[in-house]
Design a protein around this motif. Structure first.
Motif, PDB file in Angstrom:
ATOM      1  N   PHE A 122       0.830  -1.202   0.000  1.00  0.00           N
ATOM      2  CA  PHE A 122       0.000   0.000   0.000  1.00  0.00           C
ATOM      3  C   PHE A 122       0.865   1.252   0.000  1.00  0.00           C
ATOM      4  N   ALA A 123       1.870   1.279   0.868  1.00  0.00           N
ATOM      5  CA  ALA A 123       2.721   2.459   0.992  1.00  0.00           C
ATOM      6  C   ALA A 123       3.515   2.716  -0.280  1.00  0.00           C
ATOM      7  N   ARG A 124       3.905   1.664  -0.969  1.00  0.00           N
ATOM      8  CA  ARG A 124       4.700   1.815  -2.183  1.00  0.00           C
ATOM      9  C   ARG A 124       3.852   2.284  -3.363  1.00  0.00           C
ATOM     10  N   ILE A 125       2.635   1.782  -3.465  1.00  0.00           N
ATOM     11  CA  ILE A 125       1.860   1.958  -4.689  1.00  0.00           C
ATOM     12  C   ILE A 125       0.877   3.118  -4.641  1.00  0.00           C
ATOM     13  N   VAL A 126       0.149   3.242  -3.547  1.00  0.00           N
ATOM     14  CA  VAL A 126      -1.023   4.111  -3.527  1.00  0.00           C
ATOM     15  C   VAL A 126      -0.708   5.589  -3.724  1.00  0.00           C
ATOM     16  N   PRO A 127       0.333   6.170  -3.101  1.00  0.00           N
ATOM     17  CA  PRO A 127       0.546   7.615  -3.286  1.00  0.00           C
ATOM     18  C   PRO A 127       0.672   8.034  -4.753  1.00  0.00           C
ATOM     19  N   CYS A 128       1.540   7.363  -5.508  1.00  0.00           N
ATOM     20  CA  CYS A 128       1.724   7.710  -6.922  1.00  0.00           C
ATOM     21  C   CYS A 128       0.477   7.399  -7.735  1.00  0.00           C
ATOM     22  N   LEU A 129      -0.176   6.290  -7.432  1.00  0.00           N
ATOM     23  CA  LEU A 129      -1.378   5.912  -8.167  1.00  0.00           C
ATOM     24  C   LEU A 129      -2.473   6.949  -7.982  1.00  0.00           C
ATOM     25  N   LEU A 130      -2.718   7.352  -6.737  1.00  0.00           N
ATOM     26  CA  LEU A 130      -3.754   8.348  -6.481  1.00  0.00           C
ATOM     27  C   LEU A 130      -3.418   9.677  -7.136  1.00  0.00           C
ATOM     28  N   ALA A 131      -2.155  10.091  -7.024  1.00  0.00           N
ATOM     29  CA  ALA A 131      -1.749  11.358  -7.626  1.00  0.00           C
ATOM     30  C   ALA A 131      -1.958  11.334  -9.136  1.00  0.00           C
ATOM     31  N   LEU A 132      -1.592  10.224  -9.787  1.00  0.00           N
ATOM     32  CA  LEU A 132      -1.750  10.122 -11.232  1.00  0.00           C
ATOM     33  C   LEU A 132      -3.221  10.170 -11.625  1.00  0.00           C
ATOM     34  N   VAL A 133      -4.067   9.448 -10.912  1.00  0.00           N
ATOM     35  CA  VAL A 133      -5.495   9.428 -11.237  1.00  0.00           C
ATOM     36  C   VAL A 133      -6.101  10.820 -11.073  1.00  0.00           C
ATOM     37  N   VAL A 134      -5.704  11.537 -10.030  1.00  0.00           N
ATOM     38  CA  VAL A 134      -6.216  12.897  -9.823  1.00  0.00           C
ATOM     39  C   VAL A 134      -5.783  13.805 -10.970  1.00  0.00           C
ATOM     40  N   VAL A 135      -4.510  13.776 -11.331  1.00  0.00           N
ATOM     41  CA  VAL A 135      -4.010  14.637 -12.414  1.00  0.00           C
ATOM     42  C   VAL A 135      -4.704  14.304 -13.733  1.00  0.00           C
ATOM     43  N   LEU A 136      -4.831  13.009 -14.038  1.00  0.00           N
ATOM     44  CA  LEU A 136      -5.469  12.617 -15.294  1.00  0.00           C
ATOM     45  C   LEU A 136      -6.948  13.001 -15.314  1.00  0.00           C
ATOM     46  N   SER A 137      -7.606  12.929 -14.183  1.00  0.00           N
ATOM     47  CA  SER A 137      -9.013  13.331 -14.109  1.00  0.00           C
ATOM     48  C   SER A 137      -9.168  14.820 -14.385  1.00  0.00           C
ATOM     49  N   VAL A 138      -8.286  15.642 -13.808  1.00  0.00           N
ATOM     50  CA  VAL A 138      -8.329  17.087 -14.040  1.00  0.00           C
ATOM     51  C   VAL A 138      -8.083  17.401 -15.518  1.00  0.00           C
ATOM     52  N   LEU A 139      -7.089  16.727 -16.110  1.00  0.00           N
ATOM     53  CA  LEU A 139      -6.779  16.972 -17.522  1.00  0.00           C
ATOM     54  C   LEU A 139      -7.937  16.556 -18.419  1.00  0.00           C
ATOM     55  N   HIS A 140      -8.612  15.463 -18.074  1.00  0.00           N
ATOM     56  CA  HIS A 140      -9.789  15.039 -18.854  1.00  0.00           C
ATOM     57  C   HIS A 140     -10.899  16.076 -18.750  1.00  0.00           C
ATOM     58  N   LEU A 141     -11.182  16.515 -17.535  1.00  0.00           N
ATOM     59  CA  LEU A 141     -12.263  17.484 -17.338  1.00  0.00           C
ATOM     60  C   LEU A 141     -11.943  18.811 -18.023  1.00  0.00           C
ATOM     61  N   ALA A 142     -10.652  19.129 -18.127  1.00  0.00           N
ATOM     62  CA  ALA A 142     -10.254  20.356 -18.812  1.00  0.00           C
ATOM     63  C   ALA A 142     -10.236  20.198 -20.322  1.00  0.00           C
ATOM     64  N   GLY A 143     -10.461  18.990 -20.815  1.00  0.00           N
ATOM     65  CA  GLY A 143     -10.499  18.744 -22.249  1.00  0.00           C
ATOM     66  C   GLY A 143      -9.153  18.804 -22.928  1.00  0.00           C
ATOM     67  N   VAL A 144      -8.088  18.511 -22.195  1.00  0.00           N
ATOM     68  CA  VAL A 144      -6.742  18.578 -22.763  1.00  0.00           C
ATOM     69  C   VAL A 144      -6.537  17.421 -23.735  1.00  0.00           C
ATOM     70  N   ARG A 145      -6.088  17.752 -24.912  1.00  0.00           N
ATOM     71  CA  ARG A 145      -5.847  16.738 -25.933  1.00  0.00           C
ATOM     72  C   ARG A 145      -4.821  15.721 -25.446  1.00  0.00           C
ATOM     73  N   ASP A 146      -4.992  14.480 -25.845  1.00  0.00           N
ATOM     74  CA  ASP A 146      -4.158  13.332 -25.474  1.00  0.00           C
ATOM     75  C   ASP A 146      -4.513  12.777 -24.089  1.00  0.00           C
ATOM     76  N   TYR A 147      -5.344  13.494 -23.325  1.00  0.00           N
ATOM     77  CA  TYR A 147      -5.712  13.031 -21.989  1.00  0.00           C
ATOM     78  C   TYR A 147      -7.220  12.889 -21.823  1.00  0.00           C
ATOM     79  N   THR A 148      -7.959  13.171 -22.895  1.00  0.00           N
ATOM     80  CA  THR A 148      -9.421  13.134 -22.826  1.00  0.00           C
ATOM     81  C   THR A 148      -9.936  11.768 -23.269  1.00  0.00           C
ATOM     82  N   ILE A 149     -10.765  11.169 -22.449  1.00  0.00           N
ATOM     83  CA  ILE A 149     -11.383   9.878 -22.774  1.00  0.00           C
ATOM     84  C   ILE A 149     -12.513  10.140 -23.764  1.00  0.00           C
ATOM     85  N   ILE A 150     -12.386   9.593 -24.972  1.00  0.00           N
ATOM     86  CA  ILE A 150     -13.312   9.952 -26.051  1.00  0.00           C
ATOM     87  C   ILE A 150     -14.178   8.789 -26.524  1.00  0.00           C
ATOM     88  N   HIS A 151     -13.850   7.537 -26.163  1.00  0.00           N
ATOM     89  CA  HIS A 151     -14.669   6.417 -26.620  1.00  0.00           C
ATOM     90  C   HIS A 151     -16.074   6.517 -26.032  1.00  0.00           C
TER      91      HIS A 151
END
Length: 395
Positions: A104-133
């Motif tokens: 948990f200590a090894r994996i979760v911090p980076c995983l959570l941070a990445l998911v948060v950043v990717l979610s923000v980029l998707h909501l902002a409509g940034v190209r290459d990070y937007t889920i389009i399917h």
């Protein structure tokens, strides 16, 4: 890439003693992953390098990212099982609470941070990070990433944007390690456990062949990846029972490992018609052989390859973050209307940036969070109302 435990053997995460050979192997694997994701967008075979190097070699440099992830799987199984053997004496005596706390200590911090950043980029409509399917959504991608089934989600719905896609290997590894201590404790007999691991490891060619109808699921299904992790666990058990091989045996292990790794990665177009998915079994067996040899007698790193060891030390952080660099560099390449013949020069920009970003992630996120979480999750229980000192962090 699987977030394996440290290559340090039985010491604190901020200590400096590491296994040079394992770091080099991890460094090679993460470089191949980065080359793969760059090569899908800026192929080396279309650059001026094709004037001096054979195109098949340039193609293999670009398209061995998947094989490199399987090398990571083997390394992960080897390191985590090896550390468990040193910590508890045998896999049958694993402390489940401590085992899960470390994961948990090894994996979760980076995983959570990445998911948060990717979610923000998707909501902002940034190209290459937007889920389009049409059959995919941000909430479902978040559930898949945090629920350790992003590989299955992609197999059912198609590829997610690149930075989400890298989490497929994490899903496989962590599902394996959720069940691993349970199986060790339930079997109780090493012979039974080893038999199960061998059967799983040998299933790799057959499970991939059975999944041939779905290309994404064939690559990202649980069982093939778990077979590679099991190979690493077998390697750790063999290394523990064979602590002092002779110099000749170590040379033989290195020779088989290097030849097998080169053959499976560089000679794939000749080996696949002959061995089919057996090439992947050769790959994992070769990686296991190298790991056993490295633990017995770590090699002296060749002069000038210190950077590759540094990449190995940061392989988890680079794996999770490198697509930010890849997308940025490729965007610059296209905005600059880059000449494909000089495309290889953009690799020279991307590689140091990947390392710098990985180093920043380790320094400011993964390492401090891991220490903080371990200090609390691994704290010894209180006795008669008096707190005992925290357990020593050993990896």
């Amino acid at each position: 890439m699987p977030p394996a435990e440290s290559t340090r053997t039985g010491i604190h995460p901020d200590a400096s003693v590491r296994n040079a050979g394992i770091d080099l192997l991890r460094g090679l694997a993460i470089v191949l992953v980065v080359f793969n994701h760059l090569g899908l967008r800026i192929p080396l075979k279309k650059t001026a390098l094709a004037d001096v190097l054979p195109t098949w070699l340039l193609s293999r440099l670009n398209y061995n990212g998947y094989e490199a992830v399987f090398v990571f799987f083997v390394i992960s199984g080897f390191l985590i099982a090896g550390n468990a053997l040193r910590r508890w004496g045998s896999l049958e005596r694993i402390d489940m609470r401590a085992f899960y706390a470390r994961r948990f200590a090894r994996i979760v911090p980076c995983l959570l941070a990445l998911v948060v950043v990717l979610s923000v980029l998707h909501l902002a409509g940034v190209r290459d990070y937007t889920i389009i399917h049409a059959n995919q959504s941000l909430p479902r991608a978040i559930v898949a990433a945090l629920g350790l089934h992003l590989n299955w989600y992609e197999g059912q719905t198609g590829y997610l944007p690149g930075n989400w896609d890298v989490l497929w290997s994490l899903s496989i590894e962590e599902v394996f390690y959720i069940g691993f201590p349970l199986v060790c404790l339930l079997t109780r007999r090493r012979a039974v456990l080893l038999t199960m691991l061998v059967l799983l490891a040998l299933s790799l060619p057959f499970t991939r062949a059975v999944l041939d109808g779905n290309e994404i699921w064939q690559e990202k299904a649980y069982l093939p990846g778990m077979a590679a992790i099991a190979t690493g666990v077998i390697g750790a058990l063999l290394a523990a029972r064979w602590p002092a091989p002779s110099a000749g045996q170590v040379r033989a292990l290195y020779a088989f490992g290097v030849i097998g790794l080169l053959a499976s990665m560089l000679g794939g177009r000749w080996l696949w018609p002959l061995l089919h998915d057996g090439v992947m079994l050769l790959l994992t067996a070769s990686a296991m052989s190298l790991l056993i040899a490295c633990q017995a007698r770590p090699p002296r790193p060749p002069r000038g390859f210190g950077w590759l060891r540094a990449w190995g030390r940061l392989s988890y952080e680079i794996y999770l973050s490198h697509m930010f660099v890849v997308f940025s560099v490729v965007r610059l390449y296209r905005v600059a209307d880059g000449d494909p013949r000089w495309g290889f020069l953009w690799y020279l920009l991307a590689l140091p940036l990947c390392w710098l970003l990985g180093m920043a992630v380790e320094r400011w996120l993964s390492l401090p969070c891991e220490r903080w979480l371990r200090a609390r999750l691994l704290r010894a229980p209180q006795v008669a109302g008096n707190p005992l000192p925290a357990t020593v962090v050993t990896d």
